[in-house]
Design a protein around this motif. Structure first.
Motif, short mmCIF file in Angstrom:
data_model
loop_
_atom_site.label_atom_id
_atom_site.label_comp_id
_atom_site.label_asym_id
_atom_site.label_seq_id
_atom_site.Cartn_x
_atom_site.Cartn_y
_atom_site.Cartn_z
N HIS A 124 21.10 48.04 44.19
CA HIS A 124 21.91 49.02 43.47
C HIS A 124 23.10 49.48 44.31
N GLN A 125 22.88 49.63 45.61
CA GLN A 125 23.98 50.07 46.47
C GLN A 125 25.03 48.97 46.62
N VAL A 126 24.58 47.72 46.66
CA VAL A 126 25.52 46.62 46.73
C VAL A 126 26.32 46.53 45.42
N LEU A 127 25.64 46.71 44.30
CA LEU A 127 26.33 46.73 43.02
C LEU A 127 27.35 47.86 42.99
N ASN A 128 26.93 49.02 43.42
CA ASN A 128 27.81 50.19 43.45
C ASN A 128 29.09 49.89 44.20
N GLN A 129 28.94 49.26 45.34
CA GLN A 129 30.06 48.90 46.20
C GLN A 129 31.01 47.93 45.49
N HIS A 130 30.46 46.88 44.91
CA HIS A 130 31.28 45.92 44.18
C HIS A 130 31.95 46.59 42.99
N PHE A 131 31.17 47.42 42.30
CA PHE A 131 31.67 48.03 41.06
C PHE A 131 32.78 49.04 41.34
N THR A 132 32.73 49.66 42.49
CA THR A 132 33.75 50.64 42.85
C THR A 132 35.14 50.00 42.91
N THR A 133 35.22 48.84 43.56
CA THR A 133 36.51 48.15 43.59
C THR A 133 36.90 47.65 42.20
N PHE A 134 35.91 47.19 41.46
CA PHE A 134 36.13 46.75 40.07
C PHE A 134 36.76 47.88 39.26
N GLN A 135 36.13 49.04 39.32
CA GLN A 135 36.57 50.21 38.56
C GLN A 135 37.99 50.63 38.96
N ALA A 136 38.26 50.60 40.26
CA ALA A 136 39.59 50.98 40.75
C ALA A 136 40.65 50.05 40.17
N GLY A 137 40.34 48.76 40.14
CA GLY A 137 41.28 47.78 39.57
C GLY A 137 41.55 48.06 38.11
N ILE A 138 40.49 48.33 37.35
CA ILE A 138 40.62 48.62 35.93
C ILE A 138 41.54 49.82 35.71
N GLU A 139 41.28 50.89 36.42
CA GLU A 139 42.04 52.12 36.20
C GLU A 139 43.50 51.95 36.55
N ALA A 140 43.75 51.15 37.60
CA ALA A 140 45.14 50.89 37.97
C ALA A 140 45.85 50.15 36.84
N LYS A 141 45.15 49.21 36.21
CA LYS A 141 45.78 48.39 35.18
C LYS A 141 46.03 49.17 33.89
N LYS A 148 45.82 49.15 26.19
CA LYS A 148 44.83 49.56 27.19
C LYS A 148 43.51 48.80 27.02
N LEU A 149 43.09 48.69 25.76
CA LEU A 149 41.84 47.96 25.50
C LEU A 149 41.99 46.49 25.89
N GLU A 150 43.12 45.93 25.55
CA GLU A 150 43.41 44.55 25.96
C GLU A 150 43.31 44.40 27.46
N ALA A 151 43.89 45.35 28.16
CA ALA A 151 43.88 45.30 29.62
C ALA A 151 42.46 45.39 30.17
N ILE A 152 41.66 46.23 29.55
CA ILE A 152 40.27 46.38 30.01
C ILE A 152 39.48 45.10 29.79
N VAL A 153 39.62 44.53 28.61
CA VAL A 153 38.89 43.29 28.32
C VAL A 153 39.30 42.21 29.32
N PHE A 154 40.61 42.06 29.50
CA PHE A 154 41.09 41.04 30.43
C PHE A 154 40.59 41.31 31.84
N ALA A 155 40.76 42.53 32.29
CA ALA A 155 40.38 42.86 33.68
C ALA A 155 38.89 42.70 33.90
N SER A 156 38.09 43.04 32.91
CA SER A 156 36.64 42.90 33.05
C SER A 156 36.25 41.43 33.18
#
Lengths: 201, 201
Positions: free
Chosen positions: B59-76, B86-94
């Motif tokens: 879970h902590q490893v996931l948390n770590q990976h997901f944190t960078t993931f989430q940061a990327g999404i929000e920036a986009k 925005k929804l398009e961007a989220i789908v693409f980024a995910s």
DNA sequence: ATACAAAGGTGAGTAAAACTTACTTACAAA
DNA sequence: TTTGTAAGTAAGTTTTACTCACCTTTGTAT
């Protein structure tokens, strides 16, 4: 869910029923072979006469649940004529099955995916057949012009499957009721008509 | 993916990196604590200084990976104005994240769901935040009339999440490439415009 | 400088659970 | 009756997650 009607030696049936029963309240990992044997009224060693390992037991139990699920689906879509009606029926029936059979839902949505052996199991063959049924209907729908010709059938299949599964994921995890009617018609409405608001017709 | 930049004692970082590395080729179950310690160059006991159990490590490893993931999404999505963009961007980024970071994808889509402890973990809090972002955008879109007012925002959120996840499920499982552009635009096309064929406009 | 607390790290050991294997019983066919 | 096979048992073995008592280093207040 009792499976006494299915073929196999009494010990095997007792083991599968016991495991299925335990899965109603516990997750796969926390169910021990000792507990399965105790519940089934057999010895631990017998499990390994009929199942190569604990995961094989999981897969065979899923296979058994999924077989009745699949039969129900096919009976329902046989009554429908149009592609859209068939897809509606599948969405509804799938949600309904997950709502009514939590062991099936929990195994399928939460447990099996984590190990590769599932994807070599007979249960996975069944699931692929189910997914194939959806794909066939979509392709049919495109041919008959019921569905837009520019959509990717594989992608639509995945969107529908994903929508079904994700819609009841939380309820399956936290053991809440699923409003099958609302979810079913809602998914169909979104996927068939789209969510964009425009002054069309 | 190396995480040396993140805070924590060297041993903890080494353990998380080792586990992350092993997850690239093996599934959670078949990674032993002995192997993790060996790969990290520490002793097995140290794992339990920083993690309550093996799942907590996951879970902590996931948390770590997901944190960078989430940061990327929000920036986009910050760069986009309309709800649909925005929804398009989220789908693409995910999809793009799952395509580029298979460890993240495998943990999130295949491993964590099977145990309840995940839903009490910090990683799940992050995932809920991500899902919440999507929901907010949908609600916004309904208010601004970009999206149809009669759709259930919760359901649309689940359809989108389910579509994203199911679209790359097979590729994640069997380690195949994901065509992010095709999948992304395909999902958006289906969900935004619907799949029914009619002589509209 | 020295004491000393706290954090980082070790290694041997434990318990539980999955799986094995050598054996016994039931039972049908020859 | 004998013989062969499937059903079932019971007592292991092994693996693996997890524990615990102990060392070592580091930073800090006296």
């Amino acid at each position: 869910m009792n499976t006494s009607a299915i073929k196999g030696p009494p010990g095997k049936i007792k083991i599968m029923d016991a495991f299925s029963f335990l899965m109603e309240t516990k997750d796969f990992q926390s169910i021990t072979t000792a507990k399965i044997a105790e519940t089934a009224g057999v010895t631990e060693g017998l499990i390994y006469k009929y199942f190569t390992d604990k995961k094989d037991l999981l897969h065979q139990v899923l296979n058994q649940h999924f077989t009745t699920f699949q039969a129900g689906i096919e009976a329902k879509i046989a009554q429908k004529n149009s592609c859209t009606e068939k897809l509606e029926a599948i969405v509804f029936a799938s949600l309904d099955s997950y709502a009514k059979n939590r062991v099936l839902a929990r195994i399928l949505l939460l447990e099996v995916r984590s190990s590769l052996s599932y994807f070599e199991s007979g249960a996975y063959v069944m699931v692929k057949k189910y997914a194939g049924t959806i794909l066939d209907i979509i392709c049919q729908g495109i041919k008959t012009k019921e569905l837009r010709p520019d959509i990717d059938p594989f992608l639509l299949q995945k969107v529908i499957l994903g929508a079904i599964e994700h819609t009841c994921l939380k309820q399956v995890i936290f053991d809440k009721k699923i409003d099958v009617n609302a979810a079913s018609s809602g998914i169909i409405n979104i996927v068939f008509n789209g969510v964009k608001h425009h002054g069309c017709h």
